[in-house]
Every structure is written in structure tokens, then in C-alpha cells.
Design a protein around this motif. Sequence first.
Motif, PDB file in Angstrom:
ATOM      1  N   TRP A  36       0.720  -1.070  -0.076  1.00 25.25           N
ATOM      2  CA  TRP A  36       0.085   0.029   0.072  1.00 25.25           C
ATOM      3  C   TRP A  36       0.827   1.266  -0.040  1.00 25.25           C
ATOM      4  CZ3 TRP A  36      -5.062   0.341  -0.688  1.00 25.25           C
ATOM      5  CH2 TRP A  36      -6.063  -0.650  -0.570  1.00 25.25           C
ATOM      6  N   PHE A  37       0.552   2.169  -0.879  1.00 30.33           N
ATOM      7  CA  PHE A  37       1.193   3.535  -1.030  1.00 30.33           C
ATOM      8  C   PHE A  37       0.146   4.552  -0.676  1.00 30.33           C
ATOM      9  CE2 PHE A  37       5.043   1.554  -2.584  1.00 30.33           C
ATOM     10  CZ  PHE A  37       4.814   0.437  -2.867  1.00 30.33           C
ATOM     11  N   ARG A  38       0.773   5.703  -0.505  1.00 30.07           N
ATOM     12  CA  ARG A  38      -0.062   7.066  -0.526  1.00 30.07           C
ATOM     13  C   ARG A  38       0.514   8.176  -1.100  1.00 30.07           C
ATOM     14  NH1 ARG A  38      -0.842   7.791   6.036  1.00 30.07           N
ATOM     15  NH2 ARG A  38       1.278   8.678   6.424  1.00 30.07           N
ATOM     16  N   GLY A  47       5.494   4.853   0.546  1.00 31.30           N
ATOM     17  CA  GLY A  47       5.306   3.209   0.850  1.00 31.30           C
ATOM     18  C   GLY A  47       4.581   3.264   2.336  1.00 31.30           C
ATOM     19  N   VAL A  48       3.708   2.754   2.314  1.00 27.56           N
ATOM     20  CA  VAL A  48       2.926   2.705   3.687  1.00 27.56           C
ATOM     21  C   VAL A  48       3.157   1.232   4.596  1.00 27.56           C
ATOM     22  CG1 VAL A  48       0.550   2.674   4.803  1.00 27.56           C
ATOM     23  CG2 VAL A  48       1.280   4.488   3.043  1.00 27.56           C
ATOM     24  N   SER A  49       2.721  -0.014   3.635  1.00 28.75           N
ATOM     25  CA  SER A  49       2.824  -0.989   4.314  1.00 28.75           C
ATOM     26  C   SER A  49       2.980  -2.175   2.956  1.00 28.75           C
ATOM     27  CB  SER A  49       1.569  -1.256   4.896  1.00 28.75           C
ATOM     28  OG  SER A  49       1.644  -2.568   5.657  1.00 28.75           O
ATOM     29  N   CYS A  50       3.616  -3.151   3.350  1.00 30.42           N
ATOM     30  CA  CYS A  50       3.684  -4.406   2.330  1.00 30.42           C
ATOM     31  C   CYS A  50       3.347  -5.554   3.028  1.00 30.42           C
ATOM     32  CB  CYS A  50       4.843  -4.255   1.777  1.00 30.42           C
ATOM     33  SG  CYS A  50       5.228  -5.032   0.360  1.00 30.42           S
ATOM     34  N   ILE A  51       3.095  -6.535   2.377  1.00 25.71           N
ATOM     35  CA  ILE A  51       2.928  -7.897   2.960  1.00 25.71           C
ATOM     36  C   ILE A  51       3.545  -9.003   1.792  1.00 25.71           C
ATOM     37  CG2 ILE A  51       0.489  -8.283   2.016  1.00 25.71           C
ATOM     38  CD1 ILE A  51      -0.198 -10.100   4.586  1.00 25.71           C
ATOM     39  N   SER A  52       4.383  -9.709   2.361  1.00 23.12           N
ATOM     40  CA  SER A  52       5.382 -10.641   1.438  1.00 23.12           C
ATOM     41  C   SER A  52       4.453 -11.861   1.090  1.00 23.12           C
ATOM     42  CB  SER A  52       6.182 -11.070   2.168  1.00 23.12           C
ATOM     43  OG  SER A  52       7.019 -12.103   1.392  1.00 23.12           O
ATOM     44  N   SER A  57       5.299 -12.066   5.874  1.00 22.98           N
ATOM     45  CA  SER A  57       5.887 -11.022   6.327  1.00 22.98           C
ATOM     46  C   SER A  57       5.339  -9.532   6.169  1.00 22.98           C
ATOM     47  CB  SER A  57       7.575 -11.161   6.160  1.00 22.98           C
ATOM     48  OG  SER A  57       8.132 -12.083   6.716  1.00 22.98           O
ATOM     49  N   THR A  58       5.269  -8.815   7.108  1.00 26.74           N
ATOM     50  CA  THR A  58       4.577  -7.346   7.042  1.00 26.74           C
ATOM     51  C   THR A  58       5.537  -6.265   7.381  1.00 26.74           C
ATOM     52  OG1 THR A  58       3.586  -7.461   9.110  1.00 26.74           O
ATOM     53  CG2 THR A  58       2.181  -8.344   7.395  1.00 26.74           C
ATOM     54  N   TYR A  59       5.104  -5.247   6.623  1.00 27.77           N
ATOM     55  CA  TYR A  59       6.148  -4.092   6.739  1.00 27.77           C
ATOM     56  C   TYR A  59       5.436  -3.126   6.852  1.00 27.77           C
ATOM     57  CZ  TYR A  59       9.336  -7.498   5.080  1.00 27.77           C
ATOM     58  OH  TYR A  59      10.085  -8.724   4.820  1.00 27.77           O
ATOM     59  N   TYR A  60       6.103  -1.683   7.835  1.00 23.43           N
ATOM     60  CA  TYR A  60       5.015  -0.853   7.826  1.00 23.43           C
ATOM     61  C   TYR A  60       5.914   0.530   7.807  1.00 23.43           C
ATOM     62  CZ  TYR A  60       1.288  -3.835   9.450  1.00 23.43           C
ATOM     63  OH  TYR A  60       0.502  -4.807   9.534  1.00 23.43           O
ATOM     64  N   ALA A  61       5.569   1.601   7.349  1.00 26.36           N
ATOM     65  CA  ALA A  61       6.183   2.985   7.281  1.00 26.36           C
ATOM     66  C   ALA A  61       6.299   3.247   9.185  1.00 26.36           C
ATOM     67  CB  ALA A  61       5.612   3.923   6.715  1.00 26.36           C
ATOM     68  N   ASP A  62       7.230   4.087   9.631  1.00 25.85           N
ATOM     69  CA  ASP A  62       7.172   4.488  10.665  1.00 25.85           C
ATOM     70  C   ASP A  62       6.035   5.390  11.318  1.00 25.85           C
ATOM     71  OD1 ASP A  62      10.646   4.954  11.221  1.00 25.85           O
ATOM     72  OD2 ASP A  62       9.453   3.095  11.424  1.00 25.85           O
ATOM     73  N   SER A  63       5.248   5.895  10.271  1.00 24.80           N
ATOM     74  CA  SER A  63       4.232   6.799  10.463  1.00 24.80           C
ATOM     75  C   SER A  63       3.025   6.482  10.860  1.00 24.80           C
ATOM     76  CB  SER A  63       4.152   8.101   9.323  1.00 24.80           C
ATOM     77  OG  SER A  63       4.188   7.142   8.256  1.00 24.80           O
ATOM     78  N   VAL A  64       3.143   5.209  10.362  1.00 28.43           N
ATOM     79  CA  VAL A  64       1.841   4.194  10.498  1.00 28.43           C
ATOM     80  C   VAL A  64       1.695   3.196  11.482  1.00 28.43           C
ATOM     81  CG1 VAL A  64       1.099   4.967   8.275  1.00 28.43           C
ATOM     82  CG2 VAL A  64       1.812   2.472   8.536  1.00 28.43           C
ATOM     83  N   THR A  78      -7.304 -10.836  -2.391  1.00 24.07           N
ATOM     84  CA  THR A  78      -7.552  -9.467  -1.563  1.00 24.07           C
ATOM     85  C   THR A  78      -6.544  -9.085  -0.649  1.00 24.07           C
ATOM     86  OG1 THR A  78      -9.950  -9.717  -2.511  1.00 24.07           O
ATOM     87  CG2 THR A  78      -9.205  -8.050  -0.823  1.00 24.07           C
ATOM     88  N   VAL A  79      -6.004  -8.038  -0.344  1.00 26.21           N
ATOM     89  CA  VAL A  79      -5.336  -7.540   0.594  1.00 26.21           C
ATOM     90  C   VAL A  79      -6.259  -6.257   1.238  1.00 26.21           C
ATOM     91  CG1 VAL A  79      -3.101  -6.440   1.428  1.00 26.21           C
ATOM     92  CG2 VAL A  79      -3.034  -8.137  -0.347  1.00 26.21           C
ATOM     93  N   TYR A  80      -5.925  -6.289   2.485  1.00 28.84           N
ATOM     94  CA  TYR A  80      -6.805  -5.119   3.234  1.00 28.84           C
ATOM     95  C   TYR A  80      -5.660  -4.283   4.023  1.00 28.84           C
ATOM     96  CZ  TYR A  80     -10.419  -8.644   2.570  1.00 28.84           C
ATOM     97  OH  TYR A  80     -11.396  -9.523   2.002  1.00 28.84           O
ATOM     98  N   LEU A  81      -6.034  -3.116   4.393  1.00 20.91           N
ATOM     99  CA  LEU A  81      -5.318  -2.145   5.006  1.00 20.91           C
ATOM    100  C   LEU A  81      -6.187  -1.636   6.274  1.00 20.91           C
ATOM    101  CD1 LEU A  81      -2.553  -0.878   5.591  1.00 20.91           C
ATOM    102  CD2 LEU A  81      -3.513   0.916   4.381  1.00 20.91           C
ATOM    103  N   GLN A  82      -6.257  -2.184   7.339  1.00 18.86           N
ATOM    104  CA  GLN A  82      -7.096  -1.637   8.224  1.00 18.86           C
ATOM    105  C   GLN A  82      -6.289  -0.437   9.015  1.00 18.86           C
ATOM    106  OE1 GLN A  82     -10.150  -2.618   9.763  1.00 18.86           O
ATOM    107  NE2 GLN A  82     -10.137  -0.865  10.885  1.00 18.86           N
ATOM    108  N   MET A  83      -7.036   0.770   9.023  1.00 18.14           N
ATOM    109  CA  MET A  83      -6.512   2.151   9.412  1.00 18.14           C
ATOM    110  C   MET A  83      -7.238   2.703  10.621  1.00 18.14           C
ATOM    111  SD  MET A  83      -5.580   3.947   5.809  1.00 18.14           S
ATOM    112  CE  MET A  83      -7.323   4.052   5.453  1.00 18.14           C
ATOM    113  N   ASN A  84      -6.324   2.537  11.649  1.00 13.77           N
ATOM    114  CA  ASN A  84      -7.179   3.091  13.071  1.00 13.77           C
ATOM    115  C   ASN A  84      -6.415   4.512  13.508  1.00 13.77           C
ATOM    116  OD1 ASN A  84      -8.760   0.760  12.968  1.00 13.77           O
ATOM    117  ND2 ASN A  84      -7.155  -0.512  14.262  1.00 13.77           N
ATOM    118  N   SER A  85      -7.017   4.844  14.383  1.00 18.37           N
ATOM    119  CA  SER A  85      -6.373   6.178  15.006  1.00 18.37           C
ATOM    120  C   SER A  85      -6.027   7.065  13.809  1.00 18.37           C
ATOM    121  CB  SER A  85      -5.347   6.035  15.807  1.00 18.37           C
ATOM    122  OG  SER A  85      -5.838   4.851  17.125  1.00 18.37           O
ATOM    123  N   LEU A  86      -6.792   7.355  12.870  1.00 20.64           N
ATOM    124  CA  LEU A  86      -6.547   8.126  11.797  1.00 20.64           C
ATOM    125  C   LEU A  86      -6.386   9.749  12.221  1.00 20.64           C
ATOM    126  CD1 LEU A  86      -8.928   6.477   9.174  1.00 20.64           C
ATOM    127  CD2 LEU A  86      -6.363   6.990   8.978  1.00 20.64           C
TER     128      LEU A  86
END
Length: 120
Positions: A36-38, A47-52, A57-64, A78-86
Motif C-alpha cells: 500500500w502506498f499513498r 510506501g505505507v505497508s507491504c505484505i510478502s 511478513s509485513t512491513y510498515y512505515a514508521d508513520s503508521v 484481496t489485501v486489506y489495510l485496516q487504518m485506525n486512529s486516523l
Amino acid sequence: EVQLVESGGGLVQAGGSLRLSCAASGFTFDDYAIGWFRQAPGKEREGVSCISSSDGSTYYADSVKGRFTISSDNAKNTVYLQMNSLKPEDTAVYYCAAGDCSDYDGMDYWGKGTLVTVSS
């Protein structure tokens, strides 16, 4: 035809949640990582997050980190991105892409994006 279709964007108040979906078709889903990118207005793509695909394996930007969670339903391609505390600074067009989590600049396929707006 390769397709990556994002959905789930919208307008939400700060502190709220959204779940984005990325539905993939036209390629072998299991052979690709999904990221996921924004891109916010006037800013570079991030780059926000990625799943291998190989080991999940999952990866996240420090900001998220701690707020966003990426997951994959391989049965649904399908890949999901659950975004909380936006936060308002999460406002951007969110894109999903297929490729390699170690090479964000070299992702092979891209979706058209979904807009997320976080109001303060």
C-alpha cells in the motif's frame, strides 16, 4: 488483464477508522507481494505497508506503525489495510501495488487509487 482495484476510501474524522481493500486479478496472486502506498497533495508517494507473498511478513512505515494493519485473504486475492486512529496527515490517495516488498520503486502493477480524507 491485470487489475488491482482499491476500495474503502472516504471521509472520516480524526481518530476514526477505515478499511481499504485491494482486489487483484489477472496475475498469479501468490507470486507477488502487495504493498500500500499513498500520495498526499504536493508530496511524494510514500510506501505505507507491504505484505510478502512468500512468508506473510509485513512491513510498515514508521508513520503508521501501531495504527495500520495489513492482511491478506489469498482465497479472495484481496489485501486489506485496516487504518485506525486516523490523523489529518493520513489524508491522501491510497494505492495498492503488486511486486516485491524490498523494491517499492519497482512494483510491477498498480491500482488507480482510493481517496482517504481525515478531517480534524
